[in-house]
Structures are given as C-alpha cells and as structure tokens.
Design a protein around this motif. Structure first.
Motif, PDB file in Angstrom:
ATOM      1  N   LYS A 213       0.831  -1.198   0.000  1.00 39.82           N
ATOM      2  CA  LYS A 213       0.000   0.000   0.000  1.00 39.82           C
ATOM      3  C   LYS A 213       0.868   1.251   0.000  1.00 39.82           C
ATOM      4  O   LYS A 213       0.639   2.185  -0.792  1.00 39.82           O
ATOM      5  CB  LYS A 213      -0.922   0.004   1.231  1.00 39.82           C
ATOM      6  N   GLU A 214       1.863   1.258   0.860  1.00 36.57           N
ATOM      7  CA  GLU A 214       2.764   2.411   0.946  1.00 36.57           C
ATOM      8  C   GLU A 214       3.483   2.638  -0.381  1.00 36.57           C
ATOM      9  O   GLU A 214       3.606   3.771  -0.857  1.00 36.57           O
ATOM     10  CB  GLU A 214       3.780   2.178   2.065  1.00 36.57           C
ATOM     11  N   LEU A 215       3.958   1.550  -1.000  1.00 38.49           N
ATOM     12  CA  LEU A 215       4.658   1.667  -2.271  1.00 38.49           C
ATOM     13  C   LEU A 215       3.744   2.208  -3.361  1.00 38.49           C
ATOM     14  O   LEU A 215       4.102   3.157  -4.074  1.00 38.49           O
ATOM     15  CB  LEU A 215       5.212   0.301  -2.686  1.00 38.49           C
ATOM     16  N   CYS A 216       2.557   1.630  -3.489  1.00 39.71           N
ATOM     17  CA  CYS A 216       1.635   2.036  -4.557  1.00 39.71           C
ATOM     18  C   CYS A 216       1.219   3.497  -4.435  1.00 39.71           C
ATOM     19  O   CYS A 216       1.192   4.241  -5.427  1.00 39.71           O
ATOM     20  CB  CYS A 216       0.403   1.133  -4.556  1.00 39.71           C
ATOM     21  N   LEU A 217       0.896   3.926  -3.239  1.00 37.10           N
ATOM     22  CA  LEU A 217       0.472   5.313  -3.042  1.00 37.10           C
ATOM     23  C   LEU A 217       1.623   6.280  -3.265  1.00 37.10           C
ATOM     24  O   LEU A 217       1.439   7.382  -3.798  1.00 37.10           O
ATOM     25  CB  LEU A 217      -0.122   5.488  -1.645  1.00 37.10           C
ATOM     26  N   SER A 218       2.837   5.866  -2.891  1.00 40.13           N
ATOM     27  CA  SER A 218       3.998   6.733  -3.086  1.00 40.13           C
ATOM     28  C   SER A 218       4.316   6.917  -4.564  1.00 40.13           C
ATOM     29  O   SER A 218       4.930   7.921  -4.956  1.00 40.13           O
ATOM     30  CB  SER A 218       5.222   6.153  -2.364  1.00 40.13           C
ATOM     31  N   LEU A 219       3.888   5.976  -5.387  1.00 37.26           N
ATOM     32  CA  LEU A 219       4.154   6.057  -6.823  1.00 37.26           C
ATOM     33  C   LEU A 219       3.062   6.806  -7.577  1.00 37.26           C
ATOM     34  O   LEU A 219       3.167   6.987  -8.794  1.00 37.26           O
ATOM     35  CB  LEU A 219       4.306   4.643  -7.402  1.00 37.26           C
ATOM     36  N   GLY A 220       2.023   7.214  -6.871  1.00 31.66           N
ATOM     37  CA  GLY A 220       1.004   8.043  -7.508  1.00 31.66           C
ATOM     38  C   GLY A 220      -0.353   7.425  -7.696  1.00 31.66           C
ATOM     39  O   GLY A 220      -1.242   8.038  -8.305  1.00 31.66           O
ATOM     40  N   ALA A 221      -0.549   6.190  -7.193  1.00 31.39           N
ATOM     41  CA  ALA A 221      -1.884   5.593  -7.289  1.00 31.39           C
ATOM     42  C   ALA A 221      -2.889   6.462  -6.540  1.00 31.39           C
ATOM     43  O   ALA A 221      -2.608   6.957  -5.451  1.00 31.39           O
ATOM     44  CB  ALA A 221      -1.880   4.184  -6.714  1.00 31.39           C
ATOM     45  N   GLN A 222      -4.052   6.656  -7.132  1.00 34.49           N
ATOM     46  CA  GLN A 222      -5.067   7.489  -6.497  1.00 34.49           C
ATOM     47  C   GLN A 222      -5.674   6.800  -5.291  1.00 34.49           C
ATOM     48  O   GLN A 222      -6.047   7.440  -4.308  1.00 34.49           O
ATOM     49  CB  GLN A 222      -6.157   7.847  -7.515  1.00 34.49           C
ATOM     50  N   GLU A 223      -5.748   5.477  -5.360  1.00 37.52           N
ATOM     51  CA  GLU A 223      -6.354   4.723  -4.258  1.00 37.52           C
ATOM     52  C   GLU A 223      -5.746   3.329  -4.200  1.00 37.52           C
ATOM     53  O   GLU A 223      -5.351   2.764  -5.230  1.00 37.52           O
ATOM     54  CB  GLU A 223      -7.866   4.636  -4.450  1.00 37.52           C
TER      55      GLU A 223
END
Length: 353
Positions: A213-223
């Motif tokens: 979750k931390e990785l995905c959001l840090s890369l710009g995923a909206q949710e």
C-alpha cells in the motif's frame, strides 16, 4: 575477436533434469560451456538479471520450458560478435536480453506485430536464459541500454517495464480515465502505476499488505484497495460509478480475473498479463460481451518502438524500478519468497563476474 579473454566455461543457475515440480530447486553450476556467436549474433557478458514470476512458473513446471537455464531480464556488455556483425559498432555496448529472444520477421504475423510471431524463441523458455554469465543473442533483437541508466535498475525494464507499457497502450485509455491494476505492488504492477500516472490515468491499485500500500500510493496511485479486507469490485464501483475504463491483471488467480471482468465499465478493456499456475477459462459470457461491448486482450511483450518510448521515460526519471539486489547464489530463496508473494517491487540477481 573480443575485448577480454573469454573463458571456455561459465557459472549458471541450472535446473536439474526432470526436476520441474513444486519444490524444484536450481543448482549453481560452474562447468557450463560458454556459447560462440554465430552469423548475426553477439556474445553478451551478463551483469544483472531481473527475476520474473514467469521464471518461477517455468522452473516449477507450470509452463513449458525446453531449456535448463531460466531468466529473461538480462543486462550486460557485448564481448564478442559473430559473422556479419560490425564489431566496432557492438563491442563494449551495454544491451538487454528480453523475453522475445528472436522472431522470424518474415511471416504474415510479423508483418503486423512480430512480438506474437508463431516461430519466436523466448529467453529462459526454449533457449537458455539470463541466469548465467554469458549468453548469445541475435544482434537484431537486443535492446541497447542508455548510458544514463544503471544496469541493475534497467534490468526490470526489459520485461516488467515493457510488459506494462505495452499493456497500458493496449487499453487505449485517455488522460482522466480510470485504470485498475491487480497485483499493483509487484514487479510489473509498481512499474505500471508510474507509467499510467505519467500518462494522466487515475490508477486504482489492488494488492494486499501495508508495504505494498505504501509503495503504490507513493508512486502516484489514487487509491489502494486491499483485496483481503474489502470487496474490491464493490469498492471500484463506488469510486467510479460505472466501473473502470480498463483493468490490467498481473495477478494469476481465477478469482482475480473474475473480479477484473466485473469491475469493467461498458466498453472497458481487460488486459491479461498474469499467467495462471493452472489453466482456467475467463469468466466472460457472450451476453456480457455483447451488452457491455467489452474488449479482452493479452500481452507478453512490447514492440521496439514501445521499448524506446519507455526507455526515454526511464532516462527522464518518470519510471524507475524499485529493486532489491541478491546474488545469483540466492536464487532459490528468491523463488520461495516470490511464491509466497513476499516480494515488493522487483528482485534483481547480480551475475558473478
């Protein structure tokens, strides 16, 4: 000719004969012959190789494998050329060895797109792969690596990166559209997020666990949606009303593909990327396809033009693999961790020099 003495034998990670089972182990051997490049071929001394989930499938016997050395994300330098290859142009050049080892470039399929050539050869599947020190490859099919990129971080671009770039292009989405990626925190998914965000898409990342979750959001995923905690189809519909414009499924389970179909909006596109451990049919009925006007495509590789475009993004810093480097000797531990879905980003193996 060569720029340095080339030994007659090399180190390679080799699968024992008939060992392709769930518990198959890879042995490090130091007596493998170094191949000699033939007409139109080059010899590459490998520096790094990424590890893909499809390597695990091949080694475990889930997918056909006609060689005993896996791997298809290899980076190294050209140390020798065969007949009809310009030595001055190639010696010392850093290149990448991809899944698409070669294609015939002559059949009617190649005239449309050579990445699905019926006569293609694939690194680590039907020709020896990149988990070794030296590999021969047709010069026509290697990828030149920009000098601005480090070889370890460039390795995952050769499969994970290009697979996701090409998959995103196949969705035919436009800036502002919603894209769901199942397996978003993995080797392919985390690169897909970066590419999609740069192209203006709204990414819904689907995976499980706090680190992912931390990785995905840090890369710009909206949710980020954790499939272990929420009904991801319902959550997607709540977020998007009609569903997402496209789904790229890098996960390999039947349930994942079923959920992918259900979260598509009318005229939505599913891109199949994750290879199942066991065969199953897509849960797509003719009625759904007709009423919703859905599109289903598959993808395993990208064209040379797509690779060039993605490499330019990497040079610009718009896409970067999050890697963890291990020694070639660690390959069995890496495969076990991958089987337990414990890998965040991409693992890269350092090839002994």
């Amino acid at each position: 000719m060569s720029i340095a003495p080339i030994p007659p034998i090399q180190i390679a990670a080799v699968i024992a004969p008939k060992s392709t089972t769930v518990s198959a182990k890879v042995g490090i051997k130091s007596n493998r012959p170094v191949p000699t490049p033939g007409k139109g071929e080059i010899l590459v001394k490998l520096e790094f190789s990424g590890v893909c989930h499809s390597d695990l499938h091949s080694i475990r016997g889930d997918t056909p494998m006609l060689t005993d050395v896996a791997g298809h994300e290899g980076i190294g330098k050209v140390v020798k050329v065969g007949p009809e290859v310009d030595e001055e142009q190639w010696i010392g050049t850093r290149v990448g060895i991809r899944w698409l080892y070669s294609s015939c470039r002559q059949c009617e399929i190649c005239e449309v797109n050579h990445t699905v050539c019926p006569y293609q050869k694939n690194s680590g599947a039907n020709v020896p792969g990149t988990f070794q020190q030296y590999i021969v490859s047709p010069a026509l099919h290697v990828t030149r690596i920009p000098e601005q990129l480090s070889p370890d971080s460039a390795a995952p671009l050769l499969c994970a990166g290009i697979a996701m770039y090409s998959s995103i292009m196949k969705t035919k989405t436009r800036p502002g559209d919603y894209l769901a990626i199942l397996g978003a925190g993995g080797g392919l998914g985390h690169m897909g997020i970066q590419i999609a965000v740069k192209k203006g898409l709204k990414v819904i990342a689907i995976d499980s666990g706090g680190k992912k979750k931390e990785l995905c959001l840090s890369l710009g995923a909206q949710e980020f949606l954790d499939y272990r905690e929420v009904d991801i189809v319902q959550a997607v519909k709540q977020k998007t009303t009609f569903g997402v414009h496209a789904v790229i499924c890098t996960a390999n389970g039947e349930r994942s593909y079923e959920q992918s179909m259900h979260m598509l909006r009318p005229f939505g596109t599913l891109v199949c990327v994750g290879i199942p451990n066991k065969p199953f049919n897509l849960p797509a009925t003719p009625f759904d396809m007709i009423v919703k006007g859905l599109t289903i495509v598959g993808n395993s590789a990208g064209t040379a033009d797509e690779m060039e475009e993605m490499m330019a993004m990497a040079v610009a810093g718009d896409v970067k693999a999050h890697i963890e480097v291990f020694e070639l000797d660690d390959i069995n531990d890496v495969l076990d961790s991958m089987e337990r879905s414990e890998i965040n980003g991409r693992v890269v193996l350092r090839i002994p020099q």
